[in-house]
Scaffold this motif. Sequence first.
Motif, PDB file in Angstrom:
ATOM      1  N   UNK A 157       0.663  -1.378  -0.160  1.00 11.21           N
ATOM      2  CA  UNK A 157       0.584  -0.158  -0.110  1.00 11.21           C
ATOM      3  C   UNK A 157       1.112   1.217   0.226  1.00 11.21           C
ATOM      4  N   UNK A 158       0.874   2.117  -0.622  1.00 17.53           N
ATOM      5  CA  UNK A 158       1.784   3.686  -0.934  1.00 17.53           C
ATOM      6  C   UNK A 158       0.244   4.853  -1.920  1.00 17.53           C
ATOM      7  N   UNK A 159       0.862   5.520  -0.932  1.00 13.77           N
ATOM      8  CA  UNK A 159       0.059   6.541  -2.557  1.00 13.77           C
ATOM      9  C   UNK A 159       1.028   7.307  -2.672  1.00 13.77           C
ATOM     10  N   UNK A 160       1.204   7.074  -4.022  1.00 12.09           N
ATOM     11  CA  UNK A 160       2.192   7.463  -5.288  1.00 12.09           C
ATOM     12  C   UNK A 160       3.069   8.855  -5.025  1.00 12.09           C
ATOM     13  N   UNK A 161       2.362   9.496  -4.525  1.00  9.59           N
ATOM     14  CA  UNK A 161       2.268  10.761  -4.782  1.00  9.59           C
ATOM     15  C   UNK A 161       3.203  11.456  -3.610  1.00  9.59           C
ATOM     16  N   UNK A 162       3.342  11.215  -2.768  1.00  7.05           N
ATOM     17  CA  UNK A 162       3.819  10.929  -1.163  1.00  7.05           C
ATOM     18  C   UNK A 162       5.530  10.348  -1.061  1.00  7.05           C
ATOM     19  N   UNK A 163       6.199  11.479  -0.879  1.00  2.00           N
ATOM     20  CA  UNK A 163       7.930  10.653  -0.845  1.00  2.00           C
ATOM     21  C   UNK A 163       8.141   9.806   0.074  1.00  2.00           C
ATOM     22  N   UNK A 164       7.670   9.647   1.179  1.00  2.00           N
ATOM     23  CA  UNK A 164       8.067   9.227   1.353  1.00  2.00           C
ATOM     24  C   UNK A 164       7.054   7.625   2.269  1.00  2.00           C
ATOM     25  N   UNK A 165       6.737   7.605   1.710  1.00  2.00           N
ATOM     26  CA  UNK A 165       5.669   6.586   1.431  1.00  2.00           C
ATOM     27  C   UNK A 165       5.881   5.668  -0.271  1.00  2.00           C
ATOM     28  N   UNK A 166       6.476   6.675  -1.319  1.00  2.00           N
ATOM     29  CA  UNK A 166       7.090   6.044  -2.026  1.00  2.00           C
ATOM     30  C   UNK A 166       8.150   5.175  -1.638  1.00  2.00           C
ATOM     31  N   UNK A 167       9.773   5.797  -0.436  1.00  2.00           N
ATOM     32  CA  UNK A 167      10.181   5.471   0.275  1.00  2.00           C
ATOM     33  C   UNK A 167      10.701   4.073   0.345  1.00  2.00           C
ATOM     34  N   UNK A 168       9.555   4.447   1.632  1.00  2.00           N
ATOM     35  CA  UNK A 168       9.066   3.041   2.209  1.00  2.00           C
ATOM     36  C   UNK A 168       8.632   1.655   1.355  1.00  2.00           C
ATOM     37  N   UNK A 169       7.747   2.254   0.134  1.00  2.00           N
ATOM     38  CA  UNK A 169       7.250   0.467  -0.639  1.00  2.00           C
ATOM     39  C   UNK A 169       8.428   0.068  -0.965  1.00  2.00           C
ATOM     40  N   UNK A 170       9.298   0.956  -2.313  1.00  2.00           N
ATOM     41  CA  UNK A 170      10.430   1.207  -2.733  1.00  2.00           C
ATOM     42  C   UNK A 170      11.363   0.185  -1.606  1.00  2.00           C
ATOM     43  N   UNK A 171      11.234   0.125  -0.570  1.00  2.00           N
ATOM     44  CA  UNK A 171      12.863  -0.135   0.544  1.00  2.00           C
ATOM     45  C   UNK A 171      12.251  -1.347   0.604  1.00  2.00           C
ATOM     46  N   UNK A 172      10.957  -1.729   0.478  1.00  2.00           N
ATOM     47  CA  UNK A 172      10.252  -2.971   1.095  1.00  2.00           C
ATOM     48  C   UNK A 172       9.871  -3.704  -0.085  1.00  2.00           C
ATOM     49  N   UNK A 173       9.808  -3.265  -0.615  1.00  2.00           N
ATOM     50  CA  UNK A 173      10.207  -4.583  -1.893  1.00  2.00           C
ATOM     51  C   UNK A 173      10.949  -5.255  -2.008  1.00  2.00           C
ATOM     52  N   UNK A 174      12.564  -4.049  -2.191  1.00  2.00           N
ATOM     53  CA  UNK A 174      13.854  -4.435  -2.148  1.00  2.00           C
ATOM     54  C   UNK A 174      14.073  -5.660  -0.971  1.00  2.00           C
ATOM     55  N   UNK A 175      13.988  -5.411   0.266  1.00  2.00           N
ATOM     56  CA  UNK A 175      13.536  -6.450   1.330  1.00  2.00           C
ATOM     57  C   UNK A 175      13.187  -7.571   1.084  1.00  2.00           C
ATOM     58  N   UNK A 176      12.024  -7.264   0.813  1.00  2.00           N
ATOM     59  CA  UNK A 176      11.055  -8.475   0.752  1.00  2.00           C
ATOM     60  C   UNK A 176      10.935  -9.798  -0.580  1.00  2.00           C
ATOM     61  N   UNK A 177      11.142  -9.445  -1.729  1.00  2.00           N
ATOM     62  CA  UNK A 177      11.603  -9.725  -3.326  1.00  2.00           C
ATOM     63  C   UNK A 177      12.406  -9.059  -3.572  1.00  2.00           C
ATOM     64  N   UNK A 178      13.750  -8.572  -3.578  1.00  2.00           N
ATOM     65  CA  UNK A 178      14.770  -7.972  -4.021  1.00  2.00           C
ATOM     66  C   UNK A 178      14.899  -6.545  -5.034  1.00  2.00           C
ATOM     67  N   UNK A 179      15.602  -5.961  -5.149  1.00  2.00           N
ATOM     68  CA  UNK A 179      15.973  -5.200  -5.963  1.00  2.00           C
ATOM     69  C   UNK A 179      14.923  -5.220  -7.107  1.00  2.00           C
ATOM     70  N   UNK A 180      13.844  -3.910  -7.035  1.00  2.00           N
ATOM     71  CA  UNK A 180      13.039  -3.326  -8.068  1.00  2.00           C
ATOM     72  C   UNK A 180      14.411  -3.463  -9.853  1.00  2.00           C
ATOM     73  N   UNK A 181      13.928  -4.007 -10.621  1.00  2.00           N
ATOM     74  CA  UNK A 181      14.426  -3.481 -12.409  1.00  2.00           C
ATOM     75  C   UNK A 181      13.695  -3.589 -13.119  1.00  2.00           C
ATOM     76  N   UNK A 182      12.235  -3.666 -12.538  1.00  2.00           N
ATOM     77  CA  UNK A 182      11.242  -3.230 -13.429  1.00  2.00           C
ATOM     78  C   UNK A 182      10.181  -2.359 -13.214  1.00  2.00           C
TER      79      UNK A 182
END
Length: 249
Positions: free
Chosen positions: A57-82
């Motif tokens: 869950x993330x509001x893409x217009x909010x920088x803090x939520x975007x940063x948290x979302x991408x960090x979570x993806x990297x931690x749980x799935x791996x570095x996002x390259x797509x």
Amino acid sequence: MSRVAIVTGAARGIGAAVAQRLAQDGNAVAVVDLDEAACSGTVQAITDAGGKAIAVGADVSKSDQVAAAVERVAAELGAPTILVNNAGVLRDNLLFKMSEDDWDTVMSVHLKGSFLMSKACQAHMVEAGYGRMVFLSSTSALGNRGQANYASAKAGLQGLAKTLAIELGKFGITANAIAPGFIETDMTAATAARVGVDFEEFKKATAATIPVQRTGKPEDIAAAASFFCSEEAGFVSGQVLYVAGGPRN
């Protein structure tokens, strides 16, 4: 090769179809939407088919939520390259009736959201020396009555894709845009309802104006996204592909 993909606005419609297609292609997928619970259907469809996905869950217009979302993806799935920037909203109105909030909301989700997600993901892509960015534009970018905000945002996404293609190409990152025409989604159904037309009749009337004589489905867009996100599309960047059944439908 299995990679990690982020698809925004993926709880339903085009985003859900893209997420499922990228999972079919062998990628792990982060299904991102404003309401994390709303992503469960897309995640379930992917996992039921043997794929790997998480809901974020993330509001893409909010920088803090975007940063948290991408960090979570990297931690749980791996570095996002797509990354597929699909999140969007409608606030249609003729110019003289359009409020400042109508304008700001559409710009924030479509344009600022895509900028923030791209900026957050590019760090992982640069480190990996590989990346695929796809931006969902629209035939409305060519101009559409009652959509000054939406048309401007969708045209802006084409400019963003072309610019990032130039800036990031040397890091093995491509950036392209898909401009759908009329696609059968909840959003187009809401448009029909807003103008007081039965959706089936709306689709029939629209199909008559399209050279291929049918309206589009989310899977049509997912197929285009699959190509742009593939290894084989490495020499295709800065392009806008109109998936509309004709030159500008």
